[in-house]
Design an enzyme around this catalytic site. Sequence first.
Site, short mmCIF file in Angstrom:
data_model
loop_
_atom_site.label_atom_id
_atom_site.label_comp_id
_atom_site.label_asym_id
_atom_site.label_seq_id
_atom_site.Cartn_x
_atom_site.Cartn_y
_atom_site.Cartn_z
N ASP A 78 -3.54 -7.20 -1.71
CA ASP A 78 -2.17 -7.63 -1.99
C ASP A 78 -1.59 -8.49 -0.88
O ASP A 78 -0.78 -9.38 -1.13
CB ASP A 78 -1.27 -6.40 -2.21
CG ASP A 78 -1.44 -5.81 -3.60
OD1 ASP A 78 -2.43 -6.16 -4.28
OD2 ASP A 78 -0.60 -5.00 -4.01
N CYS A 119 -8.06 0.20 -1.01
CA CYS A 119 -6.79 -0.52 -0.91
C CYS A 119 -6.07 -0.71 -2.24
O CYS A 119 -6.69 -0.72 -3.30
CB CYS A 119 -7.03 -1.89 -0.27
SG CYS A 119 -7.59 -1.77 1.45
N ASP A 120 -4.77 -0.83 -2.14
CA ASP A 120 -3.87 -1.33 -3.17
C ASP A 120 -4.15 -0.74 -4.55
O ASP A 120 -4.03 0.45 -4.74
CB ASP A 120 -3.91 -2.86 -3.15
CG ASP A 120 -3.44 -3.39 -1.80
OD1 ASP A 120 -2.46 -2.85 -1.27
OD2 ASP A 120 -4.04 -4.33 -1.26
N LYS A 121 -4.58 -1.56 -5.53
CA LYS A 121 -4.70 -1.08 -6.92
C LYS A 121 -6.05 -0.42 -7.19
O LYS A 121 -6.27 0.09 -8.29
CB LYS A 121 -4.52 -2.24 -7.90
CG LYS A 121 -3.26 -3.05 -7.67
CD LYS A 121 -2.01 -2.17 -7.69
CE LYS A 121 -0.84 -2.88 -7.05
NZ LYS A 121 -0.94 -3.01 -5.59
N GLU A 446 4.95 -7.99 -5.99
CA GLU A 446 5.60 -7.30 -4.88
C GLU A 446 6.54 -8.26 -4.17
O GLU A 446 6.23 -9.44 -3.99
CB GLU A 446 4.55 -6.79 -3.89
CG GLU A 446 3.74 -5.63 -4.43
CD GLU A 446 2.78 -5.05 -3.41
OE1 GLU A 446 2.29 -3.95 -3.65
OE2 GLU A 446 2.54 -5.69 -2.37
N SER A 472 5.91 -3.83 -1.76
CA SER A 472 4.78 -3.33 -0.98
C SER A 472 5.19 -2.04 -0.30
O SER A 472 6.38 -1.80 -0.03
CB SER A 472 4.42 -4.37 0.09
OG SER A 472 3.61 -3.80 1.09
#
Length: 558
Positions: A78, A119-121, A446, A472
């Site tokens: 991201d 990480c992230d998704k 985000e 974020s």
Amino acid sequence: MRSDAIKKGHLKAPNRSLLRACGLKDEDFDKPFIGVANSYIDIIPGHYFLNDYAKIIKDEIRKNGCVPFEFNTIGIDDGIAMGHEGMLYSLPSREIIANSIETVMNAHQLDALICIPNCDKITPGMLMGALRVNVPTIFVSGGPMASGVTKKGEKISLSSVFEAVGAYEAKKISEEEFKDIECSACPSGGSCSGMFTANSMNTLCEAMGIALEGNGTILALSKEREELLRKAARRICEIALDERFKIRNIITQKAVRNAMIVDMAMGGSSNTVLHMLAISREAGVALDIKDLNFISSKVAHIAKIAPSLNSVYMDDIHKAGGVSAVMAEISSRQGHILELDALTITGESLEERLKNAKIKDENIIRKVDNAYSKVGGLAILFGNLAEQGCVIKTAGIIGERKFKGKAVCFNSQDEAIKGIIKGKVQKGNVCVIRYEGPKGGPGMQEMLSPTSLLMGMGLGADVALITDGRFSGATRGLSIGHISPEAAEGGLIGLLKDGDEIEIDVDAYTIHANLSEKEITQRKKEFVLPQKEVPSRWLRMYQKLVSNASKGAVLDME
């Protein structure tokens, strides 16, 4: 075994022939087949080393009498996708990841699954896909990176770089200081070092019992993390054929509740609300966004981590006792709000897992009677601007919890960034960014760049930002996202005009535009939905199927 569907009987000779081409021998066809879902990718600092981690896991699986089959999902960083059209693809990637897990595991009828996200998704996407497959499953993430240190000796993280952009724009730091922050913030591989979305989700895996202790806090690229990988690999071999450890027997109503309690206690990313709504849906358990304020009201915020507190990072939490210490303190001091009889992947109940856990540093993880707040670090606000709810990370508020101001409206994140830089948003304003929801974006970008600009320009305590997009985990300030219904589906946020008065009261859980019903009705009659060209076929498909944020932004065929 489930995998007998591809390896047993004379009718499966062609299947076995193909498997022999992959190196399997006669004796391997009597062993459990274990999927190793990796998310290795060179461009993400939390993932570039995961190919090495998969080798460690596969070696351990072989040593313990099972056959590993590694496959990969996609991954998006991201932070790298931020500030351009790439962010449109971030949240939709969660669905691709979930679909890929389901597709590979079911196409090949593998017996069990070990997931290596970071990480992230990637973590929520893997959880969603694994829940669809419903075999014995364990999660072991790549781990957080260490915090950065500037030449002045200040601890920093990636969020510091985003805020430095605003400070540099406002001429508050020199070019040399700016470069130092950029070059110091991310010193090693791993998920970004604060309580951002990646670390929040990896922490919640631990809280739900689907990961081993230390999953959310042991540093990446450490010997301790490598030992955690081996433990996870050994455990998946032990439970590969044990139906008690199917993932839906671990991620239950109790586990989801425990996850949200830990989220509140540690001030996790607001994205966790979006993801846990989607995860609970796949698990077949109830989680209503309206329930979260009740949970928050019962849970003290006892661990404040960057970006909410820039002196504390994930490795500090680990040294202070980790997630288990947070859970043990909450459990012992807050009326046993945790579901202590919930089953964990080790076979222990949560109560058994926590029996030896304790806080080792009360400056890092506080006791309940010295909590940062008597309520949790996230809140859901309701009102005429968000009839179906919106989310704020209360742990990141640095100014007043009540705010009244005049709206300054932008119809996209790009428009907002340009407006903020030009000085259109002033002290006392409410910055409104709309048409950035799941449908409106599409993809629900985000808003880290706008919030970081405001923070870096010295407006963080004096401006509120509201959006139907999201934030974020690195965001702080009075930043309210996930407004539902979103502008693209006729929500009031799309009817606002510059100068409209907006009132926010975090402690009362309200957000309200001071407009009469007559005025709102008139604006609805005059409203014309702005047309936005979406050149991507995938994003157009996503736009047609995605629900709003109050339901987790899931693809809904019903």
